[in-house]
Write an enzyme that holds these catalytic residues in place. Sequence first.
Site, PDB file in Angstrom:
ATOM      1  N   GLU A  20       0.808  -1.274  -0.041  1.00 24.09           N
ATOM      2  CA  GLU A  20      -0.121  -0.057  -0.078  1.00 24.09           C
ATOM      3  C   GLU A  20       0.727   1.205   0.126  1.00 24.09           C
ATOM      4  O   GLU A  20       1.977   1.323   0.768  1.00 24.09           O
ATOM      5  CB  GLU A  20      -0.779   0.028   1.205  1.00 24.09           C
ATOM      6  CG  GLU A  20      -1.961   1.185   1.165  1.00 24.09           C
ATOM      7  CD  GLU A  20      -3.277   0.678   2.178  1.00 24.09           C
ATOM      8  OE1 GLU A  20      -4.070   0.320   1.532  1.00 24.09           O
ATOM      9  OE2 GLU A  20      -3.161   0.823   3.220  1.00 24.09           O
ATOM     10  N   LYS A  57       0.550   4.575   1.228  1.00 23.73           N
ATOM     11  CA  LYS A  57      -0.534   5.546   2.250  1.00 23.73           C
ATOM     12  C   LYS A  57       0.619   6.562   3.057  1.00 23.73           C
ATOM     13  O   LYS A  57       1.723   6.084   3.624  1.00 23.73           O
ATOM     14  CB  LYS A  57      -0.938   4.261   3.194  1.00 23.73           C
ATOM     15  CG  LYS A  57      -1.924   4.905   4.384  1.00 23.73           C
ATOM     16  CD  LYS A  57      -2.652   3.847   4.916  1.00 23.73           C
ATOM     17  CE  LYS A  57      -1.770   2.938   5.759  1.00 23.73           C
ATOM     18  NZ  LYS A  57      -2.557   2.097   6.580  1.00 23.73           N
ATOM     19  N   LYS A  98      -7.985   2.744  -3.437  1.00 22.05           N
ATOM     20  CA  LYS A  98      -8.572   2.425  -1.771  1.00 22.05           C
ATOM     21  C   LYS A  98      -9.198   4.027  -1.418  1.00 22.05           C
ATOM     22  O   LYS A  98      -8.288   4.868  -1.256  1.00 22.05           O
ATOM     23  CB  LYS A  98      -7.391   2.024  -0.979  1.00 22.05           C
ATOM     24  CG  LYS A  98      -7.937   1.664   0.336  1.00 22.05           C
ATOM     25  CD  LYS A  98      -6.947   0.992   1.299  1.00 22.05           C
ATOM     26  CE  LYS A  98      -7.519   0.305   2.434  1.00 22.05           C
ATOM     27  NZ  LYS A  98      -6.370  -0.126   3.374  1.00 22.05           N
ATOM     28  N   GLU A 101     -14.957  -5.182   1.111  1.00 23.52           N
ATOM     29  CA  GLU A 101     -14.318  -5.311   2.841  1.00 23.52           C
ATOM     30  C   GLU A 101     -15.422  -5.767   3.750  1.00 23.52           C
ATOM     31  O   GLU A 101     -16.360  -5.186   3.605  1.00 23.52           O
ATOM     32  CB  GLU A 101     -13.703  -4.000   2.869  1.00 23.52           C
ATOM     33  CG  GLU A 101     -12.916  -4.133   4.375  1.00 23.52           C
ATOM     34  CD  GLU A 101     -12.047  -2.829   4.625  1.00 23.52           C
ATOM     35  OE1 GLU A 101     -11.102  -2.774   4.086  1.00 23.52           O
ATOM     36  OE2 GLU A 101     -12.653  -1.809   5.448  1.00 23.52           O
ATOM     37  N   ASN A 157     -10.982  -7.043   7.207  1.00 23.88           N
ATOM     38  CA  ASN A 157     -10.242  -6.007   7.669  1.00 23.88           C
ATOM     39  C   ASN A 157     -10.102  -6.532   9.293  1.00 23.88           C
ATOM     40  O   ASN A 157     -11.100  -6.539  10.095  1.00 23.88           O
ATOM     41  CB  ASN A 157     -10.848  -4.797   7.825  1.00 23.88           C
ATOM     42  CG  ASN A 157     -10.024  -3.757   8.332  1.00 23.88           C
ATOM     43  OD1 ASN A 157      -9.136  -3.901   9.190  1.00 23.88           O
ATOM     44  ND2 ASN A 157     -10.057  -2.329   7.830  1.00 23.88           N
ATOM     45  N   GLU A 197      -6.346  -8.103   5.671  1.00 20.25           N
ATOM     46  CA  GLU A 197      -6.154  -6.514   5.845  1.00 20.25           C
ATOM     47  C   GLU A 197      -5.776  -6.188   7.248  1.00 20.25           C
ATOM     48  O   GLU A 197      -6.653  -6.619   8.287  1.00 20.25           O
ATOM     49  CB  GLU A 197      -7.109  -5.649   5.443  1.00 20.25           C
ATOM     50  CG  GLU A 197      -7.653  -6.072   3.816  1.00 20.25           C
ATOM     51  CD  GLU A 197      -8.691  -5.242   3.464  1.00 20.25           C
ATOM     52  OE1 GLU A 197      -9.041  -4.217   4.169  1.00 20.25           O
ATOM     53  OE2 GLU A 197      -9.538  -5.765   2.633  1.00 20.25           O
ATOM     54  N   SER A 198      -4.817  -5.401   7.529  1.00 18.28           N
ATOM     55  CA  SER A 198      -4.450  -4.708   8.979  1.00 18.28           C
ATOM     56  C   SER A 198      -3.937  -5.733   9.954  1.00 18.28           C
ATOM     57  O   SER A 198      -4.486  -7.043   9.933  1.00 18.28           O
ATOM     58  CB  SER A 198      -5.822  -4.225   9.607  1.00 18.28           C
ATOM     59  OG  SER A 198      -6.325  -3.161   8.713  1.00 18.28           O
TER      60      SER A 198
END
Length: 263
Positions: free
Chosen positions: A58, A60, A120, A169, A190, A220-221
């Site tokens: 990503e 970000k 995103k 998501e 997530n 994710e995360s």
Amino acid sequence: MILDDIVEATRQRVESLKQKESLESVKARALEIVRNEKRKEVTFYSQLRKPGLHMICEVKKASPSKGVITSEFDYMAIAKEYEEIGASCISVLTEPAFFQGDNAYLAEIKQEVSIPVLRKDFIIEEYQIYEAKTLHADCILLITAILNQEQLEEYITLSETLHMNALVEAHDEEEIRRALKAGATIIGVNNRNLRDFTVNIETSIDLRKQVPKEVVFIAESGIKTAKDILRLYQNDVNGVLIGETFMRSSGKGKVIADLTSLL
């Protein structure tokens, strides 16, 4: 809740965008791109269906929970490095108010990399989906928690019409059910609890059991170690989306090597 604040800021952003360019105009530009482009041999979905566990790296700059992640934000160099070190796909934050993203990041990155790119953002209207196509995104993010069932189904269909995939998501079993009912072919779980922002990768492992194998499953995360990666791989996760761990590192190739060292 922070998600409500982001959605409200997004609503205001979209209204402002409409004052500059109408829905009809951005839709026409998107459809013109679709008419003139060749069908992609490699899509976001097909890339992640290949054997192995895939890295979605990503781009970000900031987040609501961490603030500015890196002050050294050469987004083009970061994206190129991701491709060089073996990322399967790239995720680009375009939300400006809370993540300091920008549409220009995605549009410019797409001109320089050959791997699929995810937009995103917090999509709440079809306007943003047409807009994503004008940026040449390969995939859009649809967040189940901020869309009703009708929107979810319509937006998945629209993305496919525009030759894009949709990463849907989810955060819990009910959202997984809704995503599948809407026809999602890529589901991202997530691991961050939206209420208290705690993170637990067991969320992905538990929810993977609710998703058919033919549906691409992304965690994710909160993925930080080789043990995390190994555990997800052993539980049939197709890919992981990692942002902060890469963004804080000056040696991103070493990060990938370390994360995949137990596979």
